[in-house]
Design a protein around this motif. Sequence first.
Motif, mmCIF file in Angstrom:
data_model
loop_
_atom_site.group_PDB
_atom_site.id
_atom_site.type_symbol
_atom_site.label_atom_id
_atom_site.label_comp_id
_atom_site.label_asym_id
_atom_site.label_seq_id
_atom_site.Cartn_x
_atom_site.Cartn_y
_atom_site.Cartn_z
ATOM 1 N N THR A 23 24.027 -9.782 71.005
ATOM 2 C CA THR A 23 22.998 -10.439 72.441
ATOM 3 C C THR A 23 23.232 -10.088 73.293
ATOM 4 O O THR A 23 24.262 -9.467 73.506
ATOM 5 C CB THR A 23 22.771 -11.948 72.687
ATOM 6 O OG1 THR A 23 23.899 -12.595 72.483
ATOM 7 C CG2 THR A 23 22.274 -12.558 70.855
ATOM 8 N N GLU A 24 22.565 -10.109 74.335
ATOM 9 C CA GLU A 24 23.029 -9.804 75.794
ATOM 10 C C GLU A 24 24.189 -10.508 75.892
ATOM 11 O O GLU A 24 24.753 -9.514 77.019
ATOM 12 C CB GLU A 24 21.627 -10.239 76.693
ATOM 13 C CG GLU A 24 20.491 -8.804 77.045
ATOM 14 C CD GLU A 24 19.758 -9.170 75.740
ATOM 15 O OE1 GLU A 24 19.338 -10.770 74.776
ATOM 16 O OE2 GLU A 24 17.969 -9.495 75.841
ATOM 17 N N ASP A 25 23.990 -11.497 75.440
ATOM 18 C CA ASP A 25 25.398 -12.148 76.597
ATOM 19 C C ASP A 25 27.024 -12.526 75.753
ATOM 20 O O ASP A 25 27.415 -12.881 75.577
ATOM 21 C CB ASP A 25 25.177 -13.801 76.761
ATOM 22 C CG ASP A 25 24.412 -14.421 75.117
ATOM 23 O OD1 ASP A 25 25.024 -13.748 73.957
ATOM 24 O OD2 ASP A 25 24.025 -16.023 74.668
ATOM 25 N N GLY A 26 26.708 -11.151 75.006
ATOM 26 C CA GLY A 26 27.599 -10.517 74.083
ATOM 27 C C GLY A 26 27.995 -11.856 72.838
ATOM 28 O O GLY A 26 29.621 -11.735 71.697
ATOM 29 N N GLY A 27 26.579 -12.520 72.243
ATOM 30 C CA GLY A 27 26.560 -13.225 71.154
ATOM 31 C C GLY A 27 26.332 -12.440 69.895
ATOM 32 O O GLY A 27 25.914 -11.092 70.255
ATOM 33 N N TYR A 28 26.099 -13.260 69.119
ATOM 34 C CA TYR A 28 24.860 -12.229 67.997
ATOM 35 C C TYR A 28 24.046 -12.733 67.826
ATOM 36 O O TYR A 28 23.981 -13.821 67.578
ATOM 37 C CB TYR A 28 25.684 -12.090 66.346
ATOM 38 C CG TYR A 28 27.055 -11.248 66.485
ATOM 39 C CD1 TYR A 28 26.360 -9.891 66.191
ATOM 40 C CD2 TYR A 28 27.830 -10.862 67.537
ATOM 41 C CE1 TYR A 28 27.073 -8.263 66.340
ATOM 42 C CE2 TYR A 28 28.537 -9.604 67.770
ATOM 43 C CZ TYR A 28 28.366 -8.799 67.021
ATOM 44 O OH TYR A 28 29.378 -7.513 67.046
ATOM 45 N N GLN A 29 22.719 -12.212 66.814
ATOM 46 C CA GLN A 29 21.626 -13.595 66.410
ATOM 47 C C GLN A 29 21.326 -12.315 64.906
ATOM 48 O O GLN A 29 21.551 -11.170 65.178
ATOM 49 C CB GLN A 29 20.431 -12.727 67.484
ATOM 50 C CG GLN A 29 20.074 -11.762 67.811
ATOM 51 C CD GLN A 29 18.660 -12.319 68.681
ATOM 52 O OE1 GLN A 29 18.153 -13.324 69.217
ATOM 53 N NE2 GLN A 29 17.592 -11.061 69.453
ATOM 54 N N THR A 30 20.157 -12.902 64.558
ATOM 55 C CA THR A 30 19.826 -12.463 62.688
ATOM 56 C C THR A 30 18.758 -11.707 63.084
ATOM 57 O O THR A 30 18.292 -12.278 63.669
ATOM 58 C CB THR A 30 19.570 -13.351 61.925
ATOM 59 O OG1 THR A 30 20.795 -14.527 62.113
ATOM 60 C CG2 THR A 30 19.539 -12.769 61.065
ATOM 61 N N TYR A 31 18.703 -10.177 62.406
ATOM 62 C CA TYR A 31 17.485 -9.604 62.362
ATOM 63 C C TYR A 31 16.960 -10.128 62.529
ATOM 64 O O TYR A 31 15.918 -11.003 61.188
ATOM 65 C CB TYR A 31 18.254 -8.939 62.110
ATOM 66 C CG TYR A 31 16.411 -7.600 61.456
ATOM 67 C CD1 TYR A 31 16.577 -6.324 62.686
ATOM 68 C CD2 TYR A 31 15.692 -7.675 60.286
ATOM 69 C CE1 TYR A 31 15.435 -5.686 62.498
ATOM 70 C CE2 TYR A 31 15.470 -6.874 60.319
ATOM 71 C CZ TYR A 31 14.726 -5.495 61.716
ATOM 72 O OH TYR A 31 13.687 -4.666 61.121
#
Length: 273
Positions: free
Chosen positions: A13-21
């Motif tokens: 994600t833009e903030d350096g985290g992750y999101q599920t596809y």
Amino acid sequence: MKGPDPSDTQLPTEDGGYQTYKAAGKLTGKKAVITGGDSGIGRAIAILYALEGADSLIAYLPDEEEDAQDTKNEIEKRGGKCYLYAADLRKRENCREVVDEAMSKMGTINILVNNAAYQNMTNGINELTEDQWIKTFDTNIHPYFFMAKYALQHMKSGDVIINCASVNAYIGRPDLLDYTSSKGAIIALTRGLCNQQITNGIRCNAVCPGPVWTPLIPSTMKTYAQDQFSGTPMGRPGQPSEIATSFVFLASQDSSFMSGQSLHPNGGVIVNG
Ligand SMILES: NC(=O)c1ccc[n+]([C@@H]2O[C@H](COP(=O)([O-])OP(=O)(O)OC[C@H]3O[C@@H](n4cnc5c(N)ncnc54)[C@H](O)[C@@H]3O)[C@@H](O)[C@H]2O)c1
């Protein structure tokens, strides 16, 4: 610096985290054959394809049975279907068997992903043996032709072929001369096949990944090259999932006006072509 644990479905994600596809039914009802689909980029492709509604048959080296079973489990956990076929694709008769098996299990082939590959780093042309040169081409380009030749006998308008090349074909990596050359051949194969198949409505494209942390890397790259793995303009290697999204795009109607092209998920390296 080594990469993070490979992720098949998590995207940064833009903030350096992750999101599920987030799937959107882009491949509902499609049937795919994915070579080297047991691990790394191929596994991420098989999983995203399943999330998008496609069934897959994955072909892989017999030694990789455990990885292949893991991939099948990951797909079935998410409600998808995955068929396995262990075969060394350097033998053309095995490529034909993969296609026959796919037809018998799935009834058709809408998407052919040529992704399997071999690489081994060498210091200069004197260290690169003739046998390694042949093995690299036997693995990285000849099966791409055999698989396309046999699969195309069953493919029809709207179907696609997607070949996995590499950023190395564009930057000319000196310590992977054989691999780099075979990846250049894949780009040319993709362009020629595109021009052959365009009137049949079958699109052929390539994906040229930059550095991605997969089993190929620690098993085949020297330590200094592994240490350079974050040396992309983005300062990090890619995730298999970040490459697999290009394969989803090229398999779906979202890319309906594209054939003969290469996509470059490579961390921002500028390439020509
Ligand atoms: N990982 C990277 O940094 C990177 C960068 C650019 C391009 N690529 C390309 O991405 C593709 C996938 O690579 P990966 O990094 O996911 O590697 P990987 O090692 O995880 O997967 C490659 C798979 O290919 C299969 N394979 C190899 N030789 C075979 C043979 N003779 N017959 C049948 N199957 C065979 C194996 O089952 C293996 O698991 C390759 O085409 C590779 O060149 C990878």
